[in-house]
Design a protein around this motif. Structure first.
Motif, short mmCIF file in Angstrom:
data_model
loop_
_atom_site.label_atom_id
_atom_site.label_comp_id
_atom_site.label_asym_id
_atom_site.label_seq_id
_atom_site.Cartn_x
_atom_site.Cartn_y
_atom_site.Cartn_z
N ASP A 38 0.48 -1.51 -0.50
CA ASP A 38 0.35 -0.19 0.43
C ASP A 38 0.95 1.20 -0.06
OD1 ASP A 38 -2.09 -1.52 0.29
OD2 ASP A 38 -2.05 -1.52 2.24
N SER A 40 2.89 2.66 -2.81
CA SER A 40 2.78 2.66 -3.43
C SER A 40 2.44 4.39 -4.12
CB SER A 40 2.57 1.96 -4.68
OG SER A 40 2.62 2.63 -6.05
N LEU A 41 3.22 5.34 -4.27
CA LEU A 41 2.58 6.48 -4.35
C LEU A 41 1.71 6.80 -6.11
CD1 LEU A 41 4.94 9.06 -3.56
CD2 LEU A 41 3.66 8.49 -2.54
N TYR A 42 2.56 5.58 -6.43
CA TYR A 42 2.00 5.94 -8.17
C TYR A 42 0.71 5.23 -8.22
CZ TYR A 42 6.83 6.07 -9.82
OH TYR A 42 8.05 6.76 -10.16
N LYS A 43 0.15 3.96 -7.52
CA LYS A 43 -1.22 3.64 -7.23
C LYS A 43 -2.08 4.80 -6.62
CE LYS A 43 -0.34 -1.34 -6.62
NZ LYS A 43 -0.25 -1.79 -5.65
N ARG A 44 -1.45 5.67 -5.70
CA ARG A 44 -2.35 6.65 -5.63
C ARG A 44 -2.50 7.89 -6.82
NH1 ARG A 44 -1.44 7.05 0.34
NH2 ARG A 44 -0.33 4.76 1.09
N PHE A 45 -1.51 8.56 -7.41
CA PHE A 45 -2.16 9.32 -8.39
C PHE A 45 -2.15 8.38 -9.61
CE2 PHE A 45 1.50 11.50 -6.12
CZ PHE A 45 0.68 12.56 -5.94
N GLY A 46 -3.00 7.31 -9.57
CA GLY A 46 -3.62 5.95 -10.84
C GLY A 46 -2.90 5.90 -11.35
#
Length: 101
Positions: A38, A40-46
């Motif tokens: 959980d 990952s910043l990439y996942k948070r930015f889509g």
């Protein structure tokens, strides 16, 4: 005191690079794998794909001795470890040379 923290944050000295690497390595080793999923910043930015996605988890696998899982997670981790090892060895050498005089 402020200068010490600034050197640490900017990784501008061999000592600061070794300290931060050691600290992050211990923290990653002690972390649970599920917590890292959980992170990952990439996942948070889509963002679905970037070359660095999975590097921390691959490093976690390496620290726990699972080379095959690290390879599957992100092959680039071996390049990063190789380059990082060279930098850390140079830093260790610089510290030894400076302390000898």
């Amino acid at each position: 005191m402020f200068r010490r923290y600034l050197r640490l944050l900017t990784l501008s000295t061999p000592e600061s690079r070794l300290f931060v690497w050691a600290l992050l390595t211990v923290l990653i080793f002690l972390s649970s794998f599920s917590w890292l999923e959980d992170l990952s910043l990439y996942k948070r930015f889509g963002i679905d794909w970037a070359p660095s996605i999975g590097l921390t988890r691959a490093y976690w696998y390496l620290l726990h001795g699972d080379i095959e899982a690290a390879w599957r997670m992100n092959k680039i981790v071996f390049i990063v470890i190789g380059i990082g090892s060279i930098i850390l060895l140079k830093d260790i050498r610089a510290i030894i040379v400076r302390r000898r005089g």
